[in-house]
Design a protein around this motif. Sequence first.
Motif, PDB file in Angstrom:
ATOM      1  N   ARG A  53       0.517  11.475  -5.882  1.00 17.59           N
ATOM      2  CA  ARG A  53       1.561  10.832  -5.079  1.00 17.59           C
ATOM      3  C   ARG A  53       2.493  10.036  -5.985  1.00 17.59           C
ATOM      4  O   ARG A  53       3.717  10.112  -5.870  1.00 17.59           O
ATOM      5  CB  ARG A  53       0.930   9.913  -4.032  1.00 17.59           C
ATOM      6  N   SER A  54       1.910   9.260  -6.883  1.00 13.56           N
ATOM      7  CA  SER A  54       2.710   8.479  -7.818  1.00 13.56           C
ATOM      8  C   SER A  54       3.569   9.388  -8.689  1.00 13.56           C
ATOM      9  O   SER A  54       4.733   9.074  -8.973  1.00 13.56           O
ATOM     10  CB  SER A  54       1.780   7.626  -8.682  1.00 13.56           C
ATOM     11  N   THR A 110      -3.326  13.169  -3.695  1.00 13.77           N
ATOM     12  CA  THR A 110      -4.135  12.079  -4.231  1.00 13.77           C
ATOM     13  C   THR A 110      -3.214  10.935  -4.656  1.00 13.77           C
ATOM     14  O   THR A 110      -2.015  11.152  -4.869  1.00 13.77           O
ATOM     15  CB  THR A 110      -4.928  12.553  -5.456  1.00 13.77           C
ATOM     16  N   PRO A 111      -3.754   9.723  -4.795  1.00 10.29           N
ATOM     17  CA  PRO A 111      -2.901   8.622  -5.267  1.00 10.29           C
ATOM     18  C   PRO A 111      -2.223   8.936  -6.596  1.00 10.29           C
ATOM     19  O   PRO A 111      -1.055   8.579  -6.805  1.00 10.29           O
ATOM     20  CB  PRO A 111      -3.883   7.452  -5.396  1.00 10.29           C
ATOM     21  N   GLU A 112      -2.922   9.617  -7.484  1.00 11.01           N
ATOM     22  CA  GLU A 112      -2.347   9.946  -8.785  1.00 11.01           C
ATOM     23  C   GLU A 112      -1.158  10.885  -8.635  1.00 11.01           C
ATOM     24  O   GLU A 112      -0.083  10.657  -9.217  1.00 11.01           O
ATOM     25  CB  GLU A 112      -3.416  10.600  -9.670  1.00 11.01           C
ATOM     26  N   SER A 169       0.825  -1.215   0.000  1.00 10.88           N
ATOM     27  CA  SER A 169       0.000   0.000   0.000  1.00 10.88           C
ATOM     28  C   SER A 169       0.855   1.259   0.000  1.00 10.88           C
ATOM     29  O   SER A 169       0.416   2.312  -0.471  1.00 10.88           O
ATOM     30  CB  SER A 169      -0.924   0.002   1.224  1.00 10.88           C
ATOM     31  N   ARG A 170       2.070   1.162   0.510  1.00 14.32           N
ATOM     32  CA  ARG A 170       2.968   2.319   0.544  1.00 14.32           C
ATOM     33  C   ARG A 170       3.702   2.502  -0.787  1.00 14.32           C
ATOM     34  O   ARG A 170       4.518   3.415  -0.927  1.00 14.32           O
ATOM     35  CB  ARG A 170       3.966   2.160   1.698  1.00 14.32           C
ATOM     36  N   GLY A 171       3.424   1.636  -1.746  1.00 13.35           N
ATOM     37  CA  GLY A 171       4.027   1.787  -3.060  1.00 13.35           C
ATOM     38  C   GLY A 171       5.312   1.022  -3.253  1.00 13.35           C
ATOM     39  O   GLY A 171       5.988   1.180  -4.274  1.00 13.35           O
TER      40      GLY A 171
END
Length: 699
Positions: free
Chosen positions: A433-434, A429-431, A185-187
């Motif tokens: 963040r990536s 946001t997840p987007e 979940s942390r990537g």
Amino acid sequence: MNAEIRRAGLDALFRPGSIAVIGASDDPRKIGGRPIRYMLEAKSAVKVYPVNPTRSQVQGLTAYPTAAAIPDQVDQAIIAVPARQAEAAVADACAAGVRSIVMFSAGFAEAGDEGAAAQTRIMKMIRDAGARMIGPNAMGSFNTADRVFSTFSTAMDRGTPAVGRVGMVSQSGAVGSYLQNLVISRGMAISKFVATGNEADVQAAECLEWMAQDPDTDVLMLYMEGCRNGPALIGALRTARRMKKPVIVFKAGRTEAGQTVAASHTGALAGSVQVFDAVLREAGVYSCQTLTEMVDVTYVCAQGRLPVDKTLAIVTVSGGVGVMSTDAAMEAGIALPPVSEATLAEIQKELPLAVGLNPVDTTAQTVGDRAMLTRAVERVLRDRPFGSAMLFFANAGRNARDMEILAGPLRALRAEFPETQLALCVQTTPEFRSQIEGLGYLVFEDPVFCVKALAAAAELSAVRRRPLVTPQIEALAPVALTSSPDEARSKELLAAAGLHFAQERVAANADEAAAAAEAMGYPVVLKVLSPQIAHKSEVGGVALNLADATAVRAAFDRVVSNAAAAAPAADIRGVTVAQMIRGGTQTIIGAHRDPTFGPVVMFGLGGIYTEVLKDTVLRTAPVTHEAALEMIRSIRAFAILDGARGQEKADLDAIAGAIVRVSQFIAAQGPEVESVEINPFIALPEGGVGVDALIHVKA
């Protein structure tokens, strides 16, 4: 079992070419069906052979009645049958010639005496066959690069995990599965995973050692609840350090009452938790207090860029965040060197309300133009080198326009400062963040967690740069004792090992005590002599500052009668008469044989302060002179030895020399010598001298 077989078994655990699943289920949700399903979904190249005597096919694969009936060589067997069938399954796996076994089956040593007996019988079969086993009661293992999934972990239900560089070893299956999800979940992505269960054979330390040498793994996570083989764990941690791979450890069970040896302060103060902490600290790993912290620190290390030093720059849009981040930095031991007044003046030309030299608070002036914020960061980072930088941008990561403006400048900052660990503390946001992580930034939401994780990575980086030293054990003669000696004999043995003690003589009666005092000069100290009385002051067995023969004779009668009354069964052999040492600082130097990790050495303030303050430090024995100096400097009260408030400085080299000699003494002895202690060891401006000594031998 020789080292070659042990290593081959671990190779077959993590990198098998073929796997028999004994107890295979056609239901992909059941424990016996999950590993088959996982490898089918991953399109694994590993040959999977279901073993189920009631079915001809399992999940579309040809099934066999026994593992021994499989026509090809089988490297590994997964055993997923009830406990009552497990022994037969192990016998079948051994007959098939497997090199490793992953046993999901539970109900063995963890379930009582009957289960423990069955586990013993299983281990005999496995050892006779020259195989290795994870478990029983194990969640199993996986290898993402080779698409080997010998596990029933429910974390796999989210899909086949990506290939990563983080190795994970857990003694708990449930915690291990939970950590998998936290890491993903942390990537991050995992390279190898294992949950070791009962550890009837393969232990966590062996798996850690294997992963430390795995070229596909860069960072290691270790969740531990206990350790039965301390030297193996120390060896694995040293291998990881030699391979320059950070190790992040969570040790559960921190409140257990460690074992004590009643006859010495050292044993009482060197409980198992304290020794475990000392081993981890000495190995240069990072020891966590929470799972969140464990994942945070792993996340920083997994980026592949560790800070070059323990300095941190903070640029924030909030004064409050600057304050809490400063507190966190001071608590974590990471420095906040100030930028120059000239740099702040340059920032203030564009942001007139900006304040502070580190943290630099730009205030809310950048809300209308986020590019001003990155220009302030640029000026700070150009002022002087920093190991890390934390940029607190508040809610900017939730604003598409802000992110559009920031993307280019952030990319330019990353390119200009390639050696600096850059972390963006921002809600996003997840987007986005990536996107930010793709630019080479760490992303945190909590500034305190961010600072602590950066400090941990900086410490791990410093450890990696320090040389790894292995002290050699000197060839000292073993004491060959069958019972604990009295103080006088203890001092003789320690003096022969190179320790220095105050001049003293043994006296069997008052006249001998007075004659000894006259010969060595006043003032003197009298202490009752008995192998059964370790702590003489507690029984009234000590008399200090005796200035003449009359006082010595009276003191002799007093300390002997006090000791006899307090310990009527003790063998009282008279007293020791010793020089009265004036001045200096009382310290304690002790050593203890820990049942898990072996010899450890201890240093701290001595005399009456030993158990009151408990300001001590431990290291595994033996230690080098440099390590002994580090021990001295690490106690909280070091300032007392360093000449605080006008006191004379103690001779640190003399203390360190004594620590080394005690550490060598305990390391050279057999297991019958449980502890040794010099308390107090008087640290003087020049040299040092032991006053009391104790060697405790196992009955």
